[in-house]
Design a protein around this motif. Structure first.
Motif, PDB file in Angstrom:
ATOM      1  N   VAL A   1       0.948  -1.478  -0.113  1.00 50.76           N
ATOM      2  CA  VAL A   1       0.009   0.257   0.188  1.00 50.76           C
ATOM      3  C   VAL A   1       0.858   1.418   0.002  1.00 50.76           C
ATOM      4  O   VAL A   1       0.731   1.737  -0.542  1.00 50.76           O
ATOM      5  N   ARG A   2       1.957   1.258   0.266  1.00 56.89           N
ATOM      6  CA  ARG A   2       2.700   2.039   1.221  1.00 56.89           C
ATOM      7  C   ARG A   2       3.447   3.023  -0.546  1.00 56.89           C
ATOM      8  O   ARG A   2       3.848   3.909  -1.171  1.00 56.89           O
ATOM      9  N   ARG A   3       3.166   1.770  -1.650  1.00 50.48           N
ATOM     10  CA  ARG A   3       4.109   2.379  -2.694  1.00 50.48           C
ATOM     11  C   ARG A   3       3.233   3.097  -3.485  1.00 50.48           C
ATOM     12  O   ARG A   3       4.230   4.638  -4.563  1.00 50.48           O
ATOM     13  N   ILE A   4       1.635   3.219  -3.069  1.00 49.55           N
ATOM     14  CA  ILE A   4       1.270   4.238  -4.164  1.00 49.55           C
ATOM     15  C   ILE A   4       0.359   5.791  -3.213  1.00 49.55           C
ATOM     16  O   ILE A   4      -0.314   6.055  -3.888  1.00 49.55           O
ATOM     17  N   ILE A   5       1.456   5.835  -1.993  1.00 51.35           N
ATOM     18  CA  ILE A   5       1.085   7.046  -1.428  1.00 51.35           C
ATOM     19  C   ILE A   5       1.435   8.237  -2.602  1.00 51.35           C
ATOM     20  O   ILE A   5       2.587   8.770  -2.955  1.00 51.35           O
ATOM     21  N   GLY A   6       0.567   8.611  -2.638  1.00 48.59           N
ATOM     22  CA  GLY A   6       0.757  10.302  -3.735  1.00 48.59           C
ATOM     23  C   GLY A   6      -0.798  10.292  -4.393  1.00 48.59           C
ATOM     24  O   GLY A   6      -0.230  11.184  -5.826  1.00 48.59           O
TER      25      GLY A   6
ATOM     26  N   PHE B   1      -9.251   7.053  -5.228  1.00 48.92           N
ATOM     27  CA  PHE B   1      -9.381   6.311  -5.585  1.00 48.92           C
ATOM     28  C   PHE B   1      -8.281   4.277  -5.814  1.00 48.92           C
ATOM     29  O   PHE B   1      -9.044   3.324  -6.033  1.00 48.92           O
ATOM     30  N   ALA B   2      -7.454   5.087  -6.270  1.00 44.55           N
ATOM     31  CA  ALA B   2      -6.325   3.841  -6.596  1.00 44.55           C
ATOM     32  C   ALA B   2      -6.322   3.278  -5.399  1.00 44.55           C
ATOM     33  O   ALA B   2      -5.581   1.450  -5.098  1.00 44.55           O
ATOM     34  N   VAL B   3      -6.601   3.810  -4.306  1.00 44.98           N
ATOM     35  CA  VAL B   3      -5.990   3.053  -2.692  1.00 44.98           C
ATOM     36  C   VAL B   3      -7.226   2.422  -2.065  1.00 44.98           C
ATOM     37  O   VAL B   3      -7.552   1.168  -2.233  1.00 44.98           O
TER      38      VAL B   3
ATOM     39  N   ILE C   1      -9.374   1.069  -4.962  1.00 44.44           N
ATOM     40  CA  ILE C   1      -9.860  -0.003  -5.614  1.00 44.44           C
ATOM     41  C   ILE C   1      -7.941  -1.494  -5.044  1.00 44.44           C
ATOM     42  O   ILE C   1      -8.246  -2.834  -5.399  1.00 44.44           O
ATOM     43  N   LEU C   2      -7.496  -0.836  -4.953  1.00 43.10           N
ATOM     44  CA  LEU C   2      -5.738  -1.323  -4.535  1.00 43.10           C
ATOM     45  C   LEU C   2      -6.697  -2.023  -2.911  1.00 43.10           C
ATOM     46  O   LEU C   2      -6.464  -4.207  -2.911  1.00 43.10           O
ATOM     47  N   THR C   3      -6.919  -1.724  -1.882  1.00 46.93           N
ATOM     48  CA  THR C   3      -7.494  -2.222  -1.357  1.00 46.93           C
ATOM     49  C   THR C   3      -8.295  -3.454  -0.603  1.00 46.93           C
ATOM     50  O   THR C   3      -8.554  -4.493  -1.018  1.00 46.93           O
ATOM     51  N   LEU C   4      -9.196  -2.908  -1.729  1.00 51.80           N
ATOM     52  CA  LEU C   4     -10.900  -3.701  -2.020  1.00 51.80           C
ATOM     53  C   LEU C   4      -9.842  -5.285  -3.250  1.00 51.80           C
ATOM     54  O   LEU C   4     -10.518  -6.679  -2.846  1.00 51.80           O
ATOM     55  N   ALA C   5      -8.968  -4.904  -4.381  1.00 55.61           N
ATOM     56  CA  ALA C   5      -8.257  -5.941  -4.570  1.00 55.61           C
ATOM     57  C   ALA C   5      -7.746  -7.474  -3.342  1.00 55.61           C
ATOM     58  O   ALA C   5      -7.478  -8.179  -3.693  1.00 55.61           O
ATOM     59  N   LEU C   6      -7.145  -6.825  -2.719  1.00 54.27           N
ATOM     60  CA  LEU C   6      -6.690  -7.383  -1.642  1.00 54.27           C
ATOM     61  C   LEU C   6      -7.011  -8.204  -0.483  1.00 54.27           C
ATOM     62  O   LEU C   6      -6.615  -9.083  -0.506  1.00 54.27           O
TER      63      LEU C   6
END
Ligand SMILES: Nc1ncnc2c1ncn2[C@@H]1O[C@H](COP(=O)(O)OP(=O)(O)O)[C@@H](O)[C@H]1O
Ligand SMILES: [Mg+2]
Lengths: 257, 388
Positions: B161-166, B170-172, B174-179
């Motif tokens: 998750v830290r990689r997509i700071i900034g 919505f990216a976060v 989608i990412l957490t939903l996918a995880l």
């Protein structure tokens, strides 16, 4: 000059595509107060952020005690003795004054020394002691500035970076803050790099000064001589020769252009 | 007296929502990210406990111990190196993109990849053991699973998750939903998608009192009481932690003013990952305590977090006491409405029965919408704006 404790060599820093610092070199000798003067947007804050590692320069070196530190993380820089008093105070609003000070000492683990330094800070800023258990958000602007300086002091820094400590404060408060800055320099032997728009106070307090315009150093000299310079007088101190005013104003150009 | 039973059961359920909501709020306050994988982290943690508890304790085959130790050492060493190295630091948003690209292209990327591979090795060896179970006592499994849940939360933030700071919000999301989906799939693959359960020292215990001539006694399930007590203990523990430990105060500081925290030399990235770890560990304990109350759980149990999300909104996303109170409100409302609302709707309003029975299932979202309309900042919002 002796080996400077802090030096920038040809530093360039970008915000995305925007170049904010265009090849800045400067030196801070140990024990001195050095000031960088510049108008709003000149790049003063960016210089300090580059030093404290919050931003990385694209080119150039930042040297601290002769060591290159431009690639270091902010926590490394803080741990090794550079404390940053940010523009606009940036206190932790919902922590108490005391907790704010303790956060300044985050990188230290000598509990006795930390406790001693809290008392030292209270000595310089008695009002912080009175309000030790209040949330920082409820302090006035001047008190928050004192807290920000005290918090930086808690790191027992070798060099303190001060970003416009006079911002938004009344002239009396500005004077008070600057007096303490001078005392800290003399009594605690903290080397200071001070950036300001308020040239008057900065030049009176500092020993050596740089003038920054649009990301470039355009002039540097001892503060005594800077105060004598016509350009600094007119553009930074707002002192104008009455006879010259009006007639020549539109023609007047800064000599460095 | 039926009311008392319902209330206690509702409060217990509400505590679980509240603890999950607490995790949402902790992470949101610190990083302005909403972690939609929260419920699935809880689910994974509960399965860890399941794996620790079930099975019989039998001697480990001779080769698995050294391999497990070796794999753990490799994983730990890599992670140590990883955190010694520069990861993308906080930057002004505009400046952050070039820096991120630089990191993914550089050596840290391969190190990450290796670390992930090592983690898989550890996970594989553990999975073998998980399948047969460890046969531990519940008392040992609870803290162990909480630690494993915490490690999972820390890892998710530190590695992914830290990689997509900034990046945009919505990216976060989608990412957490996918995880979350992935964790559900992994849990289903390892343990199967059917209902599971494990017994605890107090499963099925009840406290009975009252009841005499013609009145029914009050029957209160011990699992509900344990949830309420456990929640109280955790809240007090968290309060003391955030108030009186150096790292706890630093977590508050980094949440209130990230930039200033960097200037103080607080390792903000590590602090944020620790907040993920705490949220995950709290969720894991909540999940484990919930099992004896529901008696069963499955990979789908993580979907509880949607209701918990509603609780966080009701409490005013950003207030820790609000998260717990929001959870309690929704838990109680669910318990009471399930029992009484359909009758009221059918008898008094004259609704169709099959429709009326569905209303209590969505009561949490009805409350959330009502709160959003009447008091958008939430019921218990603190008057504060975060400075960044
Ligand atoms: N976050 C940012 N994103 C993009 N450009 C910025 C940002 N912050 C500052 N700048 C630009 O960098 C230049 C220098 O800014 P700054 O260092 O803050 O100036 P000063 O502190 O002297 O007022 C300005 O021209 C400003 O527009
Ligand atoms: Mg500035």
């Amino acid at each position: 000059m002796a080996e400077p404790i802090l030096a920038l060599r040809n530093v360039e820093t970008y915000y995305g595509p925007v170049m904010a610092i265009r090849g800045v070199s400067l030196q801070v000798a140990e024990g001195d107060i050095v000031t960088v003067l510049g108008a709003n947007g000149a790049g003063k804050t960016t210089i300090l952020k580059t030093i404290s590692g919050v931003m990385d320069p694209t080119k150039g070196q930042v040297l601290f005690e002769g060591r290159e530190i431009q690639k270091r993380d902010p926590d490394w820089v803080a741990r090794h003795g550079i404390a940053h008093v940010p523009e606009g105070r940036e206190v932790f609003p919902f922590l108490t004054v005391r907790e704010n000070l303790m956060m300044g000492a985050y990188t230290r683990s000598d509990h006795a020394g930390v406790r001693q330094d809290v008392d030292m800070v209270y000595g310089y800023f008695p009002v912080l002691k009175e309000r030790a258990d209040q949330q920082a958000a409820y302090l006035s602007g001047g008190q928050q500035q004192m807290l920000a300086i005290g918090r930086a002091l808690m790191a027992r820094p070798r060099v303190m970076l001060l970003d416009e400590p006079s911002l938004g404060l009344s002239p009396i408060l500005v004077k008070e803050i600057y007096e303490i800055i001078g005392r800290l320099n003399r009594e605690q032997k903290v080397t200071m790099l001070l950036v300001e728009q308020n040239a008057n106070m900065a030049l009176q307090t500092a020993k050596y000064g740089y003038v920054l315009e649009v990301g470039r150093i355009v002039m540097d000299d001892t503060c005594v001589r800077l105060m004598e310079s016509d350009d600094v007088k007119e553009f930074y101190l707002g002192i104008k020769d009455d006879a010259v005013r009006g007639k020549r104003r539109w023609r007047r150009k800064k000599t460095w252009r | 007296m039926e009311l008392l039973q319902l209330l206690i059961s509702g409060i217990a359920q509400g505590c679980v929502y509240g603890l999950l909501a607490l995790g949402f709020v902790l992470i949101y306050k610190a990083t302005e990210q909403v972690n939609f994988a929260q419920g699935d982290i809880m689910m994974m943690g509960t399965f860890f406990a399941f794996a620790f508890i079930t099975g019989t304790s039998k001697p480990v085959s001779w080769w698995s111990a050294p391999i497990a130790i070796l794999a753990i050492c490799v994983g730990a060493a890599l992670f140590y190196l990883l955190h010694k190295r520069r990861l993308p630091a906080w930057r002004d948003t505009a400046a952050s993109q070039p820096r991120l690209q630089q990191v993914t292209a550089g050596g840290a990327y391969w190190l990450n990849l290796l670390a992930i591979v090592a983690l898989y090795a550890v996970a594989a060896i553990f999975a073998i053991r998980f399948l047969s179970g460890f046969g531990m006592s519940w008392w040992l499994a609870l803290p162990l699973a909480a630690i494993c849940g915490g490690v999972l939360g820390y890892t998710l933030d530190a590695v992914i998750v830290r990689r997509i700071i900034g990046q945009p919000q919505f990216a976060v999301v989608i990412l957490t939903l996918a995880l979350g989906f992935m964790m559900r799939a992994v849990a289903g693959a390892i343990w199967g998608a059917d209902d599971k359960g494990f017994t605890t020292p107090y499963s099925g215990d009840v406290i009975r009192f009252g009841g005499g001539e013609g009145t029914n006694p009050v029957v209160i399930g011990v699992p509900s009481l344990v949830i309420i007590g456990g929640t109280a203990v955790m809240i007090i523990g968290l309060y003391l932690f955030f108030r009186f430990t150096k790292i706890g105060v630093a977590m508050q500081a980094a949440s209130q003013n990230q930039l200033a925290a960097y200037y103080m030399g607080i390792p903000v990235k590590y602090v944020f990952s620790m907040i993920w770890a705490i949220s995950a560990a709290v969720a894991t304990v909540a999940g484990i305590l919930l099992v004896p109350k529901l008696e069963v759980f499955s990979p789908e149990v993580g979907l509880l977090s949607i209701t918990a999300f509603a609780a966080a909104v009701v409490g005013g996303f950003g207030s820790l006491p609000g998260a717990i109170l929001g959870g309690l409100i929704i838990g109680i409302a669910e318990a009471l409405s399930t029992r009484y609302l359909p009758d009221i709707l059918i008898d008094i309003v004259g609704l169709d029965g099959s429709f009326a029975n569905k209303i209590p299932q969505v009561i949490a979202y009805i409350i959330m919408l009502a709160v959003l309309i009447i008091r958008p900042q939430g019921l218990f919002a603190q008057i504060q704006r975060k400075k960044v």
